[in-house]
Design a protein around this motif. Structure first.
Motif, PDB file in Angstrom:
ATOM      1  N   ASN A 130      42.604  -6.445   2.733  1.00  0.00           N
ATOM      2  CA  ASN A 130      43.824  -7.205   2.487  1.00  0.00           C
ATOM      3  C   ASN A 130      44.328  -7.807   3.793  1.00  0.00           C
ATOM      4  O   ASN A 130      44.504  -7.078   4.777  1.00  0.00           O
ATOM      5  CB  ASN A 130      44.925  -6.301   1.919  1.00  0.00           C
ATOM      6  CG  ASN A 130      44.679  -5.940   0.471  1.00  0.00           C
ATOM      7  OD1 ASN A 130      44.225  -6.762  -0.310  1.00  0.00           O
ATOM      8  ND2 ASN A 130      44.977  -4.697   0.113  1.00  0.00           N
ATOM      9  N   PRO A 134      37.416 -14.489  -1.835  1.00  0.00           N
ATOM     10  CA  PRO A 134      38.846 -14.195  -1.956  1.00  0.00           C
ATOM     11  C   PRO A 134      39.221 -13.892  -3.409  1.00  0.00           C
ATOM     12  O   PRO A 134      38.668 -14.481  -4.344  1.00  0.00           O
ATOM     13  CB  PRO A 134      39.528 -15.479  -1.481  1.00  0.00           C
ATOM     14  CG  PRO A 134      38.452 -16.277  -0.804  1.00  0.00           C
ATOM     15  CD  PRO A 134      37.172 -15.888  -1.451  1.00  0.00           C
ATOM     16  N   VAL A 142      45.278 -15.333  -5.842  1.00  0.00           N
ATOM     17  CA  VAL A 142      46.663 -14.895  -5.668  1.00  0.00           C
ATOM     18  C   VAL A 142      47.552 -15.913  -6.365  1.00  0.00           C
ATOM     19  O   VAL A 142      47.523 -17.095  -6.022  1.00  0.00           O
ATOM     20  CB  VAL A 142      47.032 -14.791  -4.170  1.00  0.00           C
ATOM     21  CG1 VAL A 142      48.494 -14.407  -4.001  1.00  0.00           C
ATOM     22  CG2 VAL A 142      46.131 -13.787  -3.460  1.00  0.00           C
ATOM     23  N   TRP A 146      49.089 -19.556  -5.024  1.00  0.00           N
ATOM     24  CA  TRP A 146      48.421 -19.932  -3.780  1.00  0.00           C
ATOM     25  C   TRP A 146      47.042 -20.516  -4.089  1.00  0.00           C
ATOM     26  O   TRP A 146      46.312 -19.982  -4.934  1.00  0.00           O
ATOM     27  CB  TRP A 146      48.257 -18.730  -2.855  1.00  0.00           C
ATOM     28  CG  TRP A 146      49.558 -18.200  -2.340  1.00  0.00           C
ATOM     29  CD1 TRP A 146      50.418 -17.360  -2.994  1.00  0.00           C
ATOM     30  CD2 TRP A 146      50.158 -18.494  -1.081  1.00  0.00           C
ATOM     31  NE1 TRP A 146      51.514 -17.107  -2.215  1.00  0.00           N
ATOM     32  CE2 TRP A 146      51.380 -17.791  -1.032  1.00  0.00           C
ATOM     33  CE3 TRP A 146      49.780 -19.261   0.013  1.00  0.00           C
ATOM     34  CZ2 TRP A 146      52.235 -17.846   0.071  1.00  0.00           C
ATOM     35  CZ3 TRP A 146      50.623 -19.318   1.112  1.00  0.00           C
ATOM     36  CH2 TRP A 146      51.844 -18.620   1.140  1.00  0.00           C
ATOM     37  N   VAL A 185      43.253 -21.349  -2.481  1.00  0.00           N
ATOM     38  CA  VAL A 185      42.420 -20.805  -1.416  1.00  0.00           C
ATOM     39  C   VAL A 185      41.119 -21.590  -1.318  1.00  0.00           C
ATOM     40  O   VAL A 185      40.534 -21.985  -2.334  1.00  0.00           O
ATOM     41  CB  VAL A 185      42.129 -19.303  -1.648  1.00  0.00           C
ATOM     42  CG1 VAL A 185      41.424 -19.072  -2.980  1.00  0.00           C
ATOM     43  CG2 VAL A 185      41.335 -18.717  -0.481  1.00  0.00           C
ATOM     44  N   TRP A 238      44.624 -20.174   2.846  1.00  0.00           N
ATOM     45  CA  TRP A 238      45.507 -20.054   1.689  1.00  0.00           C
ATOM     46  C   TRP A 238      46.672 -21.016   1.878  1.00  0.00           C
ATOM     47  O   TRP A 238      47.331 -21.019   2.922  1.00  0.00           O
ATOM     48  CB  TRP A 238      46.046 -18.641   1.558  1.00  0.00           C
ATOM     49  CG  TRP A 238      45.058 -17.614   1.130  1.00  0.00           C
ATOM     50  CD1 TRP A 238      44.751 -17.228  -0.154  1.00  0.00           C
ATOM     51  CD2 TRP A 238      44.238 -16.793   1.979  1.00  0.00           C
ATOM     52  NE1 TRP A 238      43.808 -16.240  -0.154  1.00  0.00           N
ATOM     53  CE2 TRP A 238      43.469 -15.952   1.143  1.00  0.00           C
ATOM     54  CE3 TRP A 238      44.087 -16.697   3.368  1.00  0.00           C
ATOM     55  CZ2 TRP A 238      42.567 -15.023   1.652  1.00  0.00           C
ATOM     56  CZ3 TRP A 238      43.190 -15.787   3.874  1.00  0.00           C
ATOM     57  CH2 TRP A 238      42.435 -14.951   3.014  1.00  0.00           C
ATOM     58  N   GLN A 252      53.255 -10.877   1.824  1.00  0.00           N
ATOM     59  CA  GLN A 252      52.246 -11.144   0.800  1.00  0.00           C
ATOM     60  C   GLN A 252      50.908 -10.621   1.276  1.00  0.00           C
ATOM     61  O   GLN A 252      50.589 -10.678   2.473  1.00  0.00           O
ATOM     62  CB  GLN A 252      52.142 -12.647   0.528  1.00  0.00           C
ATOM     63  CG  GLN A 252      51.059 -13.043  -0.475  1.00  0.00           C
ATOM     64  CD  GLN A 252      51.356 -12.523  -1.864  1.00  0.00           C
ATOM     65  OE1 GLN A 252      52.412 -12.785  -2.411  1.00  0.00           O
ATOM     66  NE2 GLN A 252      50.437 -11.777  -2.440  1.00  0.00           N
ATOM     67  N   PHE A 295      46.675 -10.874   0.799  1.00  0.00           N
ATOM     68  CA  PHE A 295      45.609 -11.755   0.344  1.00  0.00           C
ATOM     69  C   PHE A 295      44.289 -10.972   0.375  1.00  0.00           C
ATOM     70  O   PHE A 295      43.691 -10.795   1.443  1.00  0.00           O
ATOM     71  CB  PHE A 295      45.522 -12.993   1.242  1.00  0.00           C
ATOM     72  CG  PHE A 295      46.773 -13.829   1.246  1.00  0.00           C
ATOM     73  CD1 PHE A 295      46.984 -14.774   0.247  1.00  0.00           C
ATOM     74  CD2 PHE A 295      47.734 -13.672   2.229  1.00  0.00           C
ATOM     75  CE1 PHE A 295      48.149 -15.551   0.249  1.00  0.00           C
ATOM     76  CE2 PHE A 295      48.884 -14.435   2.236  1.00  0.00           C
ATOM     77  CZ  PHE A 295      49.100 -15.382   1.239  1.00  0.00           C
TER      78      PHE A 295
END
Length: 253
Positions: free
Chosen positions: A50, A80, A83, A86, A88, A115, A128, A130
């Motif tokens: 993360n 990834p 999210v 968002w 990416v 992101w 946050q 990711f």
């Protein structure tokens, strides 16, 4: 200035210092962009990590994160996790020396993850995470350094690119560092070590589903504790100020 006024001023100053010191300490507890593994990040294996991004500003929101992947120890697989709110993208670059993964020759590898906010932001007092699945992790390195750029909606860019050195004070803007553990016999790394609730495919990829809630809960608990300490410090400081003022009034009366 008479004696009672001097005592009141000293009490107010002491209370103010108590408030400011606790607020500063609570703020630095979660101030840096960092990388944290879900489970184990073993050399030669796969792991889910993360990237944790806190908002350090009171008057701006984070709208973009760019993470540069190591070029001296490239990884063939970087995936990834979506999210909400968002977008990416993963950029790739040609390798000076091809990699061989599961019998295949890899001539290019992921070089940067970006992101960008798409309906969501990291507001003041928020953070946050990711998640990213990556591997194979290098077998000849003890850590991976991920240089990162954090962009706010007021166009400010914070460059988290300074590499921490053993025995030296922490840099002002340290780059996220992932520490690698000893290699596993099965070379599955984080995928094999996360235990029940986490699925791994035959190549050791870890989807991190079983640990995501626990990791998020632990991170939230840590930040909540820091904020609670900050509030307690403010209350204690305010009480000190009030006590000093009341004491001064009683003496003057």
């Amino acid at each position: 200035m008479n004696a009672s006024s001097l005592r009141r001023s000293r009490a107010a100053l002491a209370g103010g210092l108590a408030v400011s010191s606790v607020v500063l300490l609570s703020g630095t507890a979660f101030a840096h962009v960092s990388v944290q593994p879900q489970g184990d990040a073993a050399k030669g294996g796969y792991a889910t990590v993360n990237f944790k991004v806190p908002n350090e500003r009171d008057n701006a929101s984070t709208v973009k994160l760019e993470v540069t992947l190591p070029t001296d120890t490239p990884m063939a697989s970087v995936m990834p996790q979506p999210v909400p709110g968002w977008n990416v993208t993963v950029a790739k670059a040609k390798l000076a020396k091809p990699l061989e993964v599961h019998g295949k020759k890899i001539t290019e590898a992921p070089s940067k993850i970006t992101w960008t906010a798409a309906g969501s932001k990291i507001g003041p007092g928020q953070f946050q995470q990711f998640p990213v699945s990556m591997g194979q992790l290098p077998e000849n390195a003890d850590k991976l350094v991920f240089k990162a750029l954090q962009t706010y909606d007021n166009k400010e860019v914070v460059r988290w690119i300074e590499e921490p050195e053993d025995g030296a004070p922490e840099p002002e803007t340290p780059a996220p560092v992932l520490t690698l553990s000893a290699a596993k016999d099965d070379h599955h790394g984080g995928g094999a070590a996360t235990g029940a609730g986490t699925k791994s495919d035959d190549k050791g990829h870890d989807d991190g589903a079983g640990d995501a809630k626990e990791t998020t809960a632990a991170a939230g608990s840590s930040d909540t504790t820091a904020r609670v300490l900050g509030v307690v410090g403010i209350l204690v400081g305010a009480a000190g100020v009030a006590f000093g003022v009341l004491a001064g009034r009683r003496r003057s009366a």
